[in-house]
Design an enzyme around this catalytic site. Sequence first.
Site, PDB file in Angstrom:
ATOM      1  N   ARG A 122     -33.757 -34.372   2.434  1.00  0.00           N
ATOM      2  CA  ARG A 122     -33.278 -33.109   1.763  1.00  0.00           C
ATOM      3  C   ARG A 122     -34.721 -32.104   1.906  1.00  0.00           C
ATOM      4  NH1 ARG A 122     -36.120 -30.009  -2.035  1.00  0.00           N
ATOM      5  NH2 ARG A 122     -36.605 -32.072  -3.152  1.00  0.00           N
ATOM      6  N   ASP A 123     -35.753 -32.537   1.048  1.00  0.00           N
ATOM      7  CA  ASP A 123     -37.126 -31.833   1.049  1.00  0.00           C
ATOM      8  C   ASP A 123     -37.479 -31.886   2.304  1.00  0.00           C
ATOM      9  OD1 ASP A 123     -39.092 -30.233   0.055  1.00  0.00           O
ATOM     10  OD2 ASP A 123     -39.690 -31.724  -1.594  1.00  0.00           O
ATOM     11  N   HIS A 183     -44.248 -35.793  -7.523  1.00  0.00           N
ATOM     12  CA  HIS A 183     -43.686 -35.623  -6.435  1.00  0.00           C
ATOM     13  C   HIS A 183     -45.097 -34.568  -5.652  1.00  0.00           C
ATOM     14  CE1 HIS A 183     -40.188 -33.487  -3.910  1.00  0.00           C
ATOM     15  NE2 HIS A 183     -41.262 -32.610  -3.973  1.00  0.00           N
ATOM     16  N   HIS A 211     -46.647 -32.519  -2.564  1.00  0.00           N
ATOM     17  CA  HIS A 211     -46.800 -32.233  -0.970  1.00  0.00           C
ATOM     18  C   HIS A 211     -48.197 -32.467  -0.685  1.00  0.00           C
ATOM     19  CE1 HIS A 211     -42.601 -30.517  -0.180  1.00  0.00           C
ATOM     20  NE2 HIS A 211     -42.776 -30.751  -1.836  1.00  0.00           N
ATOM     21  N   CYS A 240     -41.214 -26.316   1.160  1.00  0.00           N
ATOM     22  CA  CYS A 240     -40.230 -25.542   0.225  1.00  0.00           C
ATOM     23  C   CYS A 240     -40.078 -24.043   0.781  1.00  0.00           C
ATOM     24  CB  CYS A 240     -40.801 -25.561  -1.238  1.00  0.00           C
ATOM     25  SG  CYS A 240     -39.635 -24.426  -2.235  1.00  0.00           S
ATOM     26  N   ASN A 273     -43.902 -33.149   2.199  1.00  0.00           N
ATOM     27  CA  ASN A 273     -44.370 -34.355   1.345  1.00  0.00           C
ATOM     28  C   ASN A 273     -45.448 -35.411   1.814  1.00  0.00           C
ATOM     29  OD1 ASN A 273     -41.257 -33.445   0.908  1.00  0.00           O
ATOM     30  ND2 ASN A 273     -42.187 -33.963  -1.132  1.00  0.00           N
TER      31      ASN A 273
HETATM   32  P1  HMG Z   1     -27.966 -16.065  -6.690  1.00  0.00           P
HETATM   33  O1  HMG Z   1     -27.878 -15.329  -5.369  1.00  0.00           O
HETATM   34  O2  HMG Z   1     -28.604 -15.548  -8.052  1.00  0.00           O
HETATM   35  O3  HMG Z   1     -26.537 -16.720  -7.285  1.00  0.00           O
HETATM   36  O4  HMG Z   1     -28.864 -17.308  -6.529  1.00  0.00           O
HETATM   37  P2  HMG Z   1     -25.314 -15.952  -7.536  1.00  0.00           P
HETATM   38  O5  HMG Z   1     -24.371 -16.874  -8.513  1.00  0.00           O
HETATM   39  O6  HMG Z   1     -25.229 -14.580  -7.896  1.00  0.00           O
HETATM   40  O7  HMG Z   1     -24.366 -16.297  -6.376  1.00  0.00           O
HETATM   41  C1  HMG Z   1     -24.627 -15.641  -4.882  1.00  0.00           C
HETATM   42  C2  HMG Z   1     -23.762 -16.055  -3.909  1.00  0.00           C
HETATM   43  O8  HMG Z   1     -23.592 -17.527  -3.594  1.00  0.00           O
HETATM   44  C3  HMG Z   1     -22.329 -15.899  -4.353  1.00  0.00           C
HETATM   45  O9  HMG Z   1     -21.796 -15.522  -3.198  1.00  0.00           O
HETATM   46  C4  HMG Z   1     -21.868 -17.209  -4.878  1.00  0.00           C
HETATM   47  O10 HMG Z   1     -20.598 -17.324  -4.748  1.00  0.00           O
HETATM   48  C5  HMG Z   1     -22.676 -17.975  -3.972  1.00  0.00           C
HETATM   49  P3  HMG Z   1     -21.107 -13.998  -2.473  1.00  0.00           P
HETATM   50  O11 HMG Z   1     -20.433 -13.581  -3.767  1.00  0.00           O
HETATM   51  O12 HMG Z   1     -22.580 -13.316  -2.224  1.00  0.00           O
HETATM   52  O13 HMG Z   1     -20.310 -14.350  -1.472  1.00  0.00           O
HETATM   53  N1  HMG Z   1     -23.054 -19.509  -4.685  1.00  0.00           N
HETATM   54  C6  HMG Z   1     -22.796 -20.574  -4.159  1.00  0.00           C
HETATM   55  N2  HMG Z   1     -22.307 -20.856  -3.100  1.00  0.00           N
HETATM   56  C7  HMG Z   1     -22.450 -22.212  -2.823  1.00  0.00           C
HETATM   57  N3  HMG Z   1     -22.929 -23.233  -3.547  1.00  0.00           N
HETATM   58  C8  HMG Z   1     -23.554 -22.689  -4.682  1.00  0.00           C
HETATM   59  C9  HMG Z   1     -23.406 -21.459  -4.900  1.00  0.00           C
HETATM   60  N4  HMG Z   1     -23.795 -20.844  -5.952  1.00  0.00           N
HETATM   61  C10 HMG Z   1     -23.478 -19.574  -5.695  1.00  0.00           C
HETATM   62  N5  HMG Z   1     -24.055 -23.607  -5.489  1.00  0.00           N
HETATM   63  C11 HMG Z   1     -29.273 -19.682  -6.960  1.00  0.00           C
HETATM   64  C12 HMG Z   1     -29.177 -18.480  -7.561  1.00  0.00           C
HETATM   65  C13 HMG Z   1     -29.884 -20.683  -7.874  1.00  0.00           C
HETATM   66  C14 HMG Z   1     -27.912 -20.143  -6.258  1.00  0.00           C
HETATM   67  C15 HMG Z   1     -30.253 -19.481  -5.662  1.00  0.00           C
HETATM   68  O14 HMG Z   1     -31.342 -19.001  -6.131  1.00  0.00           O
HETATM   69  C16 HMG Z   1     -30.428 -20.959  -5.088  1.00  0.00           C
HETATM   70  O15 HMG Z   1     -29.562 -21.371  -4.196  1.00  0.00           O
HETATM   71  N6  HMG Z   1     -31.675 -21.493  -5.243  1.00  0.00           N
HETATM   72  C17 HMG Z   1     -32.135 -22.559  -4.817  1.00  0.00           C
HETATM   73  C18 HMG Z   1     -33.433 -22.535  -3.601  1.00  0.00           C
HETATM   74  C19 HMG Z   1     -33.409 -23.802  -3.031  1.00  0.00           C
HETATM   75  O16 HMG Z   1     -32.884 -24.624  -2.699  1.00  0.00           O
HETATM   76  N7  HMG Z   1     -34.941 -24.100  -2.935  1.00  0.00           N
HETATM   77  C20 HMG Z   1     -35.527 -25.401  -2.403  1.00  0.00           C
HETATM   78  C21 HMG Z   1     -35.243 -26.538  -3.260  1.00  0.00           C
HETATM   79  S1  HMG Z   1     -36.238 -26.749  -4.674  1.00  0.00           S
HETATM   80  C22 HMG Z   1     -37.535 -27.558  -3.881  1.00  0.00           C
HETATM   81  O17 HMG Z   1     -37.665 -27.619  -2.918  1.00  0.00           O
HETATM   82  C23 HMG Z   1     -38.646 -27.989  -4.840  1.00  0.00           C
HETATM   83  C24 HMG Z   1     -38.704 -29.365  -5.030  1.00  0.00           C
HETATM   84  O18 HMG Z   1     -38.793 -30.168  -3.785  1.00  0.00           O
HETATM   85  C25 HMG Z   1     -39.632 -29.947  -5.953  1.00  0.00           C
HETATM   86  C26 HMG Z   1     -40.872 -29.326  -5.505  1.00  0.00           C
HETATM   87  O19 HMG Z   1     -41.764 -29.658  -4.582  1.00  0.00           O
HETATM   88  O20 HMG Z   1     -41.392 -28.117  -6.386  1.00  0.00           O
HETATM   89  C27 HMG Z   1     -37.323 -29.936  -5.856  1.00  0.00           C
HETATM   90 MG    MG Z   2     -40.552 -30.481  -2.987  1.00  0.00          MG
END
Ligand code: HMG
Ligand code: MG
Length: 354
Positions: free
Chosen positions: A14-15, A262, A264, A295, A304
Site C-alpha cells: 500500500r504505502d 510509522h 519514513h 505519500c 518507509n
Molecule cells: P473529495 O474529492 O473531496 O471527495 O476527496 P468527494 O466525496 O467529493 O468525491 C469525489 C469523487 O470521488 C466523486 O466522484 C465520488 O463519487 C468519488 P465524481 O462525482 O467526481 O465522479 N469517491 C470515491 N470513489 C471511490 N472510492 C471512494 C470514493 N470517495 C469518493 N472511497 C477524499 C476526499 C477523502 C476521498 C480524497 O481526499 C482522498 O481519497 N484522499 C486520500 C488520499 C490518499 O490516499 N493519500 C495517501 C494515503 S495516506 C498516507 O499515505 C499516509 C500514511 O501512510 C501515514 C503517513 O505516512 O503519514 C497512512
Molecule cells: Mg506513510
Amino acid sequence: QAADHVRIVEVGPRDGLQNEKSSIPLDTKLELIRRLAQTGVTHLEAGSFVPAKWVPQMASTSNILEQILTNPPPAPHGIAYNYLVPNIRGMENLVKTLQTHKAQNANPSASVSGAPPTPPPSPGPSATTISSNPDELDANRSSSTSNSTEISLFAAATETFSQKNTNCSIATSLERCKPIVELAKQHSIRVRGYVSVALGCPYEGADVDPHKVASITATLLEMGCDEVSVADTTGMGTAPRTRKLLETLKDAGILNEDLALHFHDTYGMALVNTVVGLEHGVRIFDSSVGGLGGCPYSKGATGNVATEDLLHLLHSLGCDTGVDLLKMAEIGDWISHQLGRPNDSRAGKAVLAR
Ligand code: HMG
Ligand code: MG
C-alpha cells in the site's frame, strides 16, 4: 530470558506502491503480497479504497481483496490484511466486496459476471473465512490460523496537510471517521488509525505541536480505533523530538500497547527514531520491503523505513519478530527490480551479498 516481541506491520503493497508513477500490473501486486505472506509477517497492508483520481495506483484494491479472500496466499499462520479507507464510501466498497465474496462462496453458481464460479478457498491453515456476520467473524479471530480483514483510517496533525490529503479540515476528517468506525464495528472489523505529519509537515514545517498529535490520537482511540499509528510522513523526525512526542502521548494517558510508529526514512533517521520508540516501550512498527514508498501529498518524502533494515536492527537488539530477514531481502530485491528502481534497503543488499 524471552526476547521482546515486536510486531512488524508490512505496508509495502500500500504505502510502498501508492506513489509509483507507472501502472503496476495487478499480478505483480498479488505476487508481492503472496511472497510477503511467506516471510512470517502477521500484519500486511494490502491496498487502499480511495478514488482512482486521487491515487490511481490503488485502483485495483477491490480485486486484491477479492483475490486474497478467494485464494489466500499460503502462509505459516493467519495474516491480518489491512486496507486504507479515506471515507465512508471506501468502507462501503470494502464491505460490499466482502459480502459479494461471501454470497458467491455460499452459492458458487451465482456468478454476477456469468464467468465460471471461482472455487471456494481451500480449507487449511491459511484459508480466509471473512464473514459479514459478527459472530462468525469473532469465531475466525479466535483461531490463530485464520486470516482477517482490517481497515485503517487517517487524520493529520496539521490543517494544511489535512486539506491536501483529505480535502477537509482536521475536525471534519475526524467527524468522517466516526461512521467508518461504526460500520467496521458492526462487521467486527479491527480498526487502525493513522496520525500523519506527527513529526513534520511538508507545508507547515518541522515544528508540529505534539499536544495536537496527542489529542488527535486520543480522539481516534475514544472513537473506537484499536490502535493508532503515529506517522512521520516526511521523515523530518529527530531523536529529541520523537522522545518529546512519545512523552507527550504518555502524559495524555495514551498507552504504548495502543500505539504504533510509522517512520519514513527521508533523512535517514528512521532507525534512530525506532530505537527511541523501543526504549519508550512501543512494540509495533510499520515498514516497507525494499524501503518502497512515499505519500503522493508529501512532495519529496521518500519511502518507509525498509523492513529489512528494521529487522536487522530489531534482531541485533535481541527482539523477536517472527519474520525471516533473508526472505524479506529477496523480496526487496525482486520488487525493486520489477519497479525498475534501486533497492533502498542497506541491510537487504548486504544480506544478499553474503
Ligand atoms: P473529495 O474529492 O473531496 O471527495 O476527496 P468527494 O466525496 O467529493 O468525491 C469525489 C469523487 O470521488 C466523486 O466522484 C465520488 O463519487 C468519488 P465524481 O462525482 O467526481 O465522479 N469517491 C470515491 N470513489 C471511490 N472510492 C471512494 C470514493 N470517495 C469518493 N472511497 C477524499 C476526499 C477523502 C476521498 C480524497 O481526499 C482522498 O481519497 N484522499 C486520500 C488520499 C490518499 O490516499 N493519500 C495517501 C494515503 S495516506 C498516507 O499515505 C499516509 C500514511 O501512510 C501515514 C503517513 O505516512 O503519514 C497512512
Ligand atoms: Mg506513510
